[in-house]
Scaffold this motif. Structure first.
Motif, short mmCIF file in Angstrom:
data_model
loop_
_atom_site.label_atom_id
_atom_site.label_comp_id
_atom_site.label_asym_id
_atom_site.label_seq_id
_atom_site.Cartn_x
_atom_site.Cartn_y
_atom_site.Cartn_z
N GLN A 152 124.26 -65.86 31.42
CA GLN A 152 123.46 -66.27 30.42
C GLN A 152 124.43 -67.01 29.08
N VAL A 153 123.96 -68.23 28.81
CA VAL A 153 124.72 -68.74 27.69
C VAL A 153 123.48 -68.52 26.38
N PHE A 154 123.71 -68.03 25.23
CA PHE A 154 122.86 -68.08 24.36
C PHE A 154 122.91 -68.93 23.26
N GLN A 155 121.72 -68.87 22.52
CA GLN A 155 121.54 -69.93 21.34
C GLN A 155 122.81 -69.94 20.33
N PHE A 156 123.09 -68.63 20.04
CA PHE A 156 124.25 -68.49 18.97
C PHE A 156 125.34 -67.82 20.00
N PRO A 157 126.51 -68.65 19.78
CA PRO A 157 127.63 -68.22 20.76
C PRO A 157 127.90 -66.54 20.64
N VAL A 158 127.96 -65.95 22.07
CA VAL A 158 128.25 -64.35 21.93
C VAL A 158 129.54 -64.34 22.48
N ASP A 210 120.04 -70.67 26.88
CA ASP A 210 118.99 -70.28 26.05
C ASP A 210 119.37 -71.39 24.80
N GLU A 211 119.01 -72.61 24.73
CA GLU A 211 118.99 -73.46 23.69
C GLU A 211 120.54 -73.46 23.28
N PRO A 212 121.48 -73.75 23.93
CA PRO A 212 122.78 -73.51 23.78
C PRO A 212 123.57 -74.56 22.93
#
Lengths: 360, 288, 356
Positions: free
Chosen positions: C85-91, C165-167
């Motif tokens: 998963q790629v998140f909205q804010f870079p993790v 997720d809104e990347p």
């Protein structure tokens, strides 16, 4: 009228704002356009009086306001985050700057209702901000900025946290709201399309410098330099470095791009030639159009349009084509460049138009 | 905002300046003054130069006190920091448990030093103290008045009881600021509990941990009230920390000059060690 | 990679409940095919993130089963589902190098170092970060960080699906173009099953082969970008997709004609209406032809947005948007015609077919 004269802001070893001259008129909408960290917020903070310039001066209606703190200026700000008083109703939120100013309640009532009408908040006046959608919360913050009757209203990416469609709606209403107010509006954004939709004037920013300022559509159509052209282009500007010889730019494979007639006078040298993605097309747009072959990398379809990413020689281009156009990756296709819309920049990045105008 | 916008603002900080002048600068100057002079009362002073400093640095009593302080601070940090992190990690992050835990954690911090000292002084007494009496009843020979180790244990337990909460609260603040997405990503990456701690929670807590370590170090290095109330520095000199020694010297023996010299050295040590801590930890933070 | 089957999935946040209104996600029954690129598109609160979290295993659905390649994974943890998963804010793991970030998911699964090295180097090349391997991840730009997030998924060979997720939220417009086309190329080359959540129509349409439009916890339409653009099933899709959205105006239908005020508009066929109360004609601004012939309009505003102009006008007292070419001008007495290919008829907000 807000005037910035040679405003520079240095923090530590970094120059955040570099010798900015800017004159903004009353009842105008001014967009600050530039990528993240280009200096938009720094410039707004200087305009507001939240920061003091390292050198240069700021004038408001002929009065030097350099160093005058924000609370002594008539300024309103709206931020990317929705900032309202959570415990107050929408009505009280909008009324708050008037209450601080000691306006009588009959006038407050009138002003608040007028602003609420303008921003379509009338049905929600008794609610608290947290019971509103993001769009309505930002409308509340905007209404508060409007009623304040500030001479200068600063909006720092006010729509960035909203959904695409809400953004579109509010953006369409903003110019009307601005026109009714009479204040100087400054609106920061990273998105070229937003600047175009808002209209007004645009100042493009790059690394703390204002690279160009003028009516939005003029800056978009006739950028003075390559940096401005790149900043103000979405999809990214297509460019290629070409050698000019006589009336043509020499392309690979013996194809020549005619030099636009108004630029015939520029010297034979190496130039960066740029054109917008919608000036690259699948069908011949006119007789002068030049045909080249390019290799497809990716096709993106939005329904009404297609973005086709192409490799031509050693450069990467994007074509914006009408309708649904799907190509296989690595397919070679014929595309047309419309020479009537070429932008030409010399090796220093200045537009050939500017050079020619200066020479004349 | 690094420039003054309004000169009148300076008047607002004036009371603080006056206060700091009276509470810190003037006493410090007085101490500096005393440290280079000798007095026999009657307001008669004689120039002593660096004599007191030389004497101090040559005295085994001084070094022993410093040693005790360092050992004490070391033990305190070694217990309170890991314990504080452990408690913070296990505190709930949402729901009704949050305010309950926070209040419980804040309680010890609200009790004045001398009261904490008195509580433990009574608590540990072998005749009437709940802890002291029952420890002995259980056959554990515990007496902080006579046994130096017991005295140390009492003082350390007391400090841990009093101050671990501070570390907990700071770490907790660091932990709750970590967005959920990090934990989700860790799950997806198959990270173990330890890896989550090592690569997400610890790095995000680093700043607050720095503050916690600094505060706890300075505070524990300057400890005075609690051991003074509980053990009075004894038995023997076993819990005579620098501050207690200082007071003994200045008020008990009225050796103003040596006491002043000692205060200055004490002050410099704290300043130096705090600076070392700070630079080491901030460099560690930025250097990676 | 795997197919993802949503078998009568429903979700209510407060646990199972009798009232259907509290479902954040109403019944969804659909299969995402293996190797497909899908986008979940809708405004905030439409249930798209809820659906994504159900797929990733961060949420357990109140009803229904979830299957990957026919295997029931409803009760499996996020870890066991093998998704990325790629998140909205870079993790990213701040303290690690770019290399170690990518190696992390493999090392957690006990992969041998030689295999880790091979996979990580391969992935670094794919996401164009080979030169950055030994850099600390914290100093990187937002788009590079997002690529690392993606890379941590790509590095695993057992990944069933990649979720986004809104990347692109925190990415500058120019980098969005680059990143978007890189995502697309990766999909073209490796054929991952991808699900992409966004409120941004451009991102959804350009990314996906099929876009799932959601509204108030329901799927309103699933279709290719072209289908959604040309034949929106519901007026919401017409409004939500396209910029500006579809023009909608109340009409009366008489056979193959629609009456709008005093105007009569010829339809490509006779709409199969069944006595619904509300009939509307929908036409996208792209299909409104401005010229000297047709229905008279009064222009209220022209927005020159560079590559074309958006004309705001009134037709029979209804607001109408039209698209005009960059170099085209508005005639003195402007009139409009509707391109029959772009006309859709809606009864109670749902599209009706038109017969011959």
């Amino acid at each position: 009228m807000l005037e910035l004269k040679g405003v520079t802001k240095v923090v530590g070893a970094d120059t955040h704002i570099n010798a900015v001259d800017l004159t903004l008129q009353h009842a105008s909408l001014n967009v600050l356009l530039g990528p993240t960290l280009s200096g938009k917020t720094s410039l707004m903070r200087l305009m507001a009086g939240l920061d003091v310039p390292t050198s240069g001066s700021i004038w408001f209606d002929g009065v030097n306001v350099t160093g005058v703190p924000v609370q002594k200026r008539r300024i309103a700000m709206v931020y990317q985050q929705f900032i309202n008083y959570p415990a107050m109703t929408v009505y009280e939120n909008i009324a708050s700057p008037l209450r601080v100013a000691g306006v009588d309640s009959a006038k407050i009532n009138k002003e608040v209702r007028r602003a609420a009408e303008l921003l379509k908040l009338a049905p929600y006046l008794d609610r608290t901000p947290l019971n509103l959608s993001g769009g309505q919360q930002q409308r509340t913050a905007l209404a508060r900025a409007i009623v304040k009757n500030a001479g200068l209203v600063l909006l720092d990416e006010p729509l960035a946290n909203l959904d695409y469609k809400l953004r579109e709606e509010l953006r369409a209403e903003l110019p009307k709201i601005f026109a009714e107010s009479g204040a100087i509006f400054v609106y920061a954004t990273t998105e070229p399309s937003e600047a175009l939709l808002l209209g007004g004037n645009t100042a493009t920013l790059s690394q703390g410098r204002v690279t160009q300022f003028g009516p939005t559509i003029d800056v978009f159509r006739r950028p003075r330099d390559l940096v401005t052209a790149r900043t103000f282009s979405d999809p990214p500007l297509n460019t290629i470095v070409l050698r000019k010889s006589g009336a043509s730019f020499l392309l690979d494979g013996g194809v020549n791009l005619p030099v636009p007639s108004e630029l015939k006078g520029i010297a034979d040298a190496t130039y960066t030639v740029g054109f917008q993605p919608h000036h690259l097309s699948l069908k011949r747009p006119n007789r002068e159009a030049v045909s080249v072959t390019a290799k497809v990398k990716v096709t993106e379809v939005t329904g009404s349009e297609s973005f086709i990413h192409l490799d031509f020689a050693d450069v990467h281009w994007v074509m914006l084509a009408h309708g649904i156009q799907v190509f296989d990756p690595d397919q070679t296709i014929e595309v047309f460049i419309d020479p009537r819309h070429l932008m030409v920049f010399d090796e220093a990045g200045r537009s050939a138009e500017t050079i020619q105008a200066r020479a004349a | 905002m690094e420039k003054t916008l309004n000169n009148k603002a300076w008047f607002l900080v004036l009371p603080v300046l006056v206060l700091v002048a009276f509470s810190a600068v003037i006493p410090l100057m007085t101490v500096v003054n005393y440290s280079v002079q000798d007095t026999f009362g009657n307001n008669q002073f004689f120039w002593a130069g660096t004599e007191w400093f030389q004497e101090l640095l040559a005295s085994s009593r001084f070094w022993a006190a410093i040693g005790r302080n360092l050992v004490f601070s070391g033990i305190i940090l070694a217990i309170e920091v890991p314990l504080g992190i452990l408690i913070a990690l296990n505190m709930p992050r949402k729901g009704w448990g949050v305010p309950v835990c926070l209040v419980l954690m804040a309680l010890p911090l609200l009790i004045p030093w001398n009261v904490v000292g008195t509580i433990w002084q009574v608590f540990g007494r072998t005749d009437i103290g709940l802890m002291g009496y029952y420890l002995n009843a259980l056959g554990i020979n515990y007496n902080y008045v006579q046994n130096p180790i017991d005295a140390w244990v009492t003082v350390i337990v007391m400090d841990v009881w009093h101050w671990t909460s501070l570390v907990v609260l700071l770490c907790y603040a660091g932990l709750v600021s970590i967005p959920d997405a990090f934990y989700q990503a860790a799950k997806i990456d198959g990270a173990s509990r330890w890896a989550v701690f090592r690569y997400i929670q610890l790095p995000k807590m680093q700043r607050v941990l720095l503050i916690a370590v600094l505060l706890r170090f300075m505070d524990s290095f300057m400890i005075y009230t609690e051991p003074f109330v509980v053990t009075g520095g004894g038995p023997g000199n076993s819990t005579t920390f620098l501050s207690i020694d200082l007071v003994k010297m200045a008020l008990g023996q009225f050796d103003l000059g040596p006491a002043a010299a000692m205060s200055l050295v004490y002050f410099l040590i704290i300043l130096l060690l705090s600076w070392v801590f700070y630079t080491v930890m901030t460099n560690y933070d930025s250097g990676r | 990679m795997a197919s993802i089957e949503l078998d009568h999935i429903r979700h209510a946040y407060a646990g199972p409940s009798k009232a259907a209104t509290v479902y954040a996600l109403k019944e969804i029954h659909y299969t995402f095919e293996d190797g497909g690129a899908y986008a979940l598109l809708g405004p905030s609160g439409c249930g798209k993130t809820t659906l994504l979290n159900i797929i990733s295993g961060l949420l357990h659905p109140s009803h229904g089963r979830l299957r990957f390649d026919g295997r029931d994974v409803t009760e499996l943890s996020t870890q066991e589902r093998n998704i990325a998963q790629v998140f909205q804010f870079p993790v990213i793991y701040d303290t690690m190098t770019v290399y170690d970030n990518l190696a992390f998911p493999l090392r957690n699964r006990g992969v041998t170092e030689s295999e880790v090295d091979k996979k990580v180097r391969e992935t670094l090349k794919m996401i164009d970060l080979a030169d950055w391997a030994d850099r600390k991840a914290r100093g990187l730009t937002a788009d590079q960080k997002q690529k690392i997030s993606l890379g941590r998924g790509l590095v695993r060979s057992d990944v069933n699906a990649i979720l986004f997720d809104e990347p692109l939220t925190v990415i500058d417009p120019h980098m969005k173009w680059v990143l978007r086309s890189q995502l697309k190329q990766l999909h073209q080359r490796f054929g991952y099953t991808e699900i992409y959540v966004t409120h941004d129509q451009t991102e959804a349409l350009t990314f996906a082969q099929k876009v799932v439009v959601m509204f108030e916890g329901e799927i309103v339409q699933i279709g290719t970008p072209a289908e959604l653009f040309e034949r929106p099933k519901h007026t919401f899709v017409g409004y939500f997709i396209g910029s500006p959205g579809m023009n909608l105006m109340p009409v009366d239908i008489q056979g193959k004609n629609a009456r709008l005020g005093s105007q009569s508009i010829a339809l490509p066929g006779a709409p199969k209406t069944a006595g619904e109360s509300k009939l509307e004609l929908g036409i996208r601004p792209e299909y409104v032809r401005l010229g000297r012939e047709g229905m008279p309009i009064s222009v209220t505003k022209v927005e020159d947005i560079g590559r074309h102009k958006i004309v705001r006008a009134e037709l029979e007292g209804r607001s109408l948007a039209a698209i005009l070419g960059e170099d085209d001008d508005i005639p003195a007495e402007p009139k409009v015609r509707f391109d029959p290919a772009g006309i859709n008829i809606y009864a109670d907000s749902w599209r009706v077919e038109m017969g011959a």
